[in-house]
Write an enzyme that holds these catalytic residues in place. Structure first.
Site, PDB file in Angstrom:
ATOM      1  N   HIS A 196      23.179  54.408  52.531  1.00 36.05           N
ATOM      2  CA  HIS A 196      23.797  53.075  52.467  1.00 36.05           C
ATOM      3  C   HIS A 196      24.412  52.691  53.801  1.00 36.05           C
ATOM      4  O   HIS A 196      24.577  53.527  54.699  1.00 36.05           O
ATOM      5  CB  HIS A 196      24.885  53.048  51.396  1.00 36.05           C
ATOM      6  N   ASP A 205      28.051  50.868  54.838  1.00 39.29           N
ATOM      7  CA  ASP A 205      29.307  50.664  54.118  1.00 39.29           C
ATOM      8  C   ASP A 205      29.590  49.193  53.816  1.00 39.29           C
ATOM      9  O   ASP A 205      29.474  48.330  54.693  1.00 39.29           O
ATOM     10  CB  ASP A 205      30.483  51.240  54.911  1.00 39.29           C
ATOM     11  N   HIS A 221      23.833  55.687  56.347  1.00 35.25           N
ATOM     12  CA  HIS A 221      24.242  57.096  56.355  1.00 35.25           C
ATOM     13  C   HIS A 221      24.201  57.678  54.950  1.00 35.25           C
ATOM     14  O   HIS A 221      24.139  56.952  53.948  1.00 35.25           O
ATOM     15  CB  HIS A 221      25.615  57.273  57.003  1.00 35.25           C
ATOM     16  N   ARG A 226      38.543  58.098  56.002  1.00 37.53           N
ATOM     17  CA  ARG A 226      37.656  57.016  56.463  1.00 37.53           C
ATOM     18  C   ARG A 226      38.410  55.703  56.615  1.00 37.53           C
ATOM     19  O   ARG A 226      39.148  55.296  55.704  1.00 37.53           O
ATOM     20  CB  ARG A 226      36.511  56.821  55.464  1.00 37.53           C
TER      21      ARG A 226
END
Ligand code: SIN
Length: 305
Positions: free
Chosen positions: A126, A128, A281, A296
């Site tokens: 995907h 983000d 990623h 994150r």
């Protein structure tokens, strides 16, 4: 303030530059231009505008930056992330770091029987927050605790994937649009990982689906990239369901071919900063008995064109 406005702004005080070294990853680790290491960044003091410019340019050139041995606090990660734009707060607020709502804890660790973070983040390829109106510019993932084995993160270069498509496919997808939905795989993932929280009606209301072009143009470099993912893309708008499914499956398989992929093997205190407009990623997975925890932060990008 836009990123270019921030770059043009004169420094309030003269901030010395750091001895930063930017080293493209070598063949075998990363292919082509995908990935560079950044050594010697010191975020315990203000970042000079010229260091910021170098990092920004390297990010555009290499799409995935690996900052080695970066010993920073969550507040410093937030401050550094904010240099690139406003931060996005993840809908799973349960897994925000206490005192830092801008940081999502990515972790398989349970404390007192409760997960401290999102353990299966990145289980499917995907980009983000592709499901929001302004998908993410980039994400920073800072290692806090790493497993002795496993736990790698893979990145796939979507400019290279687009460039390598047959001309006929490029023409076919040139003006297509696709729907992205956060909810697309949520219940399936929850069935595998029952600790994934049940979403409240308020959380569901925060993540309506959004439609974006299948081929996006990077707002800063002008390069074209594929922008569909197995995690969040549900359908191609205007195509019959079977045609839409077949085309998406073809694009998913193509976009993650080995030659477009860099596999990041984490080292202690690494922070990886990737460009969600250029790469997808995937978290390769961690053996269940080993602990993994990363922080994150996610920077807002532009509407997709
Ligand atoms: C993510 O998708 O943001 C997490 C990736 C990882 O855990 O390696």
């Amino acid at each position: 303030m836009s990123l270019s406005a921030a770059l043009d702004r004169p420094a309030a005080t003269a901030v010395p530059t750091s001895p930063i070294e930017i080293r493209p990853l070598t063949a075998g680790q990363g292919r082509g231009r995908l990935g560079a290491e950044v050594l010697g960044l010191d975020l315990s003091r203000p970042l000079s505008d010229s260091d910021f410019r170098r990092i920004h340019q390297a990010h555009l050139d290499h799409h995935v930056l690996v900052f080695r041995d970066l010993r920073i606090t969550p507040a410093q990660q937030v401050e550094f992330s904010r240099r690139f734009g406003p931060l996005q707060i993840h809908v799973l607020h349960q897994f925000a770091l206490a005192g830092h709502p801008e940081i999502l804890i990515v972790s398989n660790i349970k404390e007192n029987g409760q997960p401290i973070g999102l353990g299966d983040a990145g289980h499917y390829w995907h980009s983000d927050l592709s499901y929001v109106e302004k998908p993410s510019l980039g994400s920073m993932l800072h290692a806090q605790e790493l497993p002795a084995e496993g736990g790698d993160t893979l990145f796939a270069d979507q400019h290279a994937a687009y460039d390598a498509l047959p001309e006929k496919t490029k023409q076919r997808i040139a003006h297509l649009r696709a729907e992205h939905s956060y909810l697309c795989k949520y219940e399936e993932l929850r069935a595998r990982s029952p600790w994934r929280p049940k979403l409240t009606p308020e959380q569901i209301a925060k993540v309506p689906p959004h439609v974006h072009p299948v081929v996006r143009t990077h707002p800063e470099t002008g390069r074209k990239a594929l922008f569909v993912s197995e995690h969040f893309t549900t359908r191609i708008v205007g195509l019959p369901e079977d045609e839409s499914r077949a085309l998406l499956d073809e694009l998913f398989a193509h976009s993650t071919r080995d030659e477009f992929v860099y596999r990041h093997r984490w080292q202690a205190h690494d922070m990886v900063f990737w460009d969600n407009r250029s790469v997808m990623h995937l978290a390769a997975g961690t053996p269940e008995h080993l602990r993994r925890k990363l922080y994150r932060s996610t920077i807002e990008g532009d509407a997709v064109f």
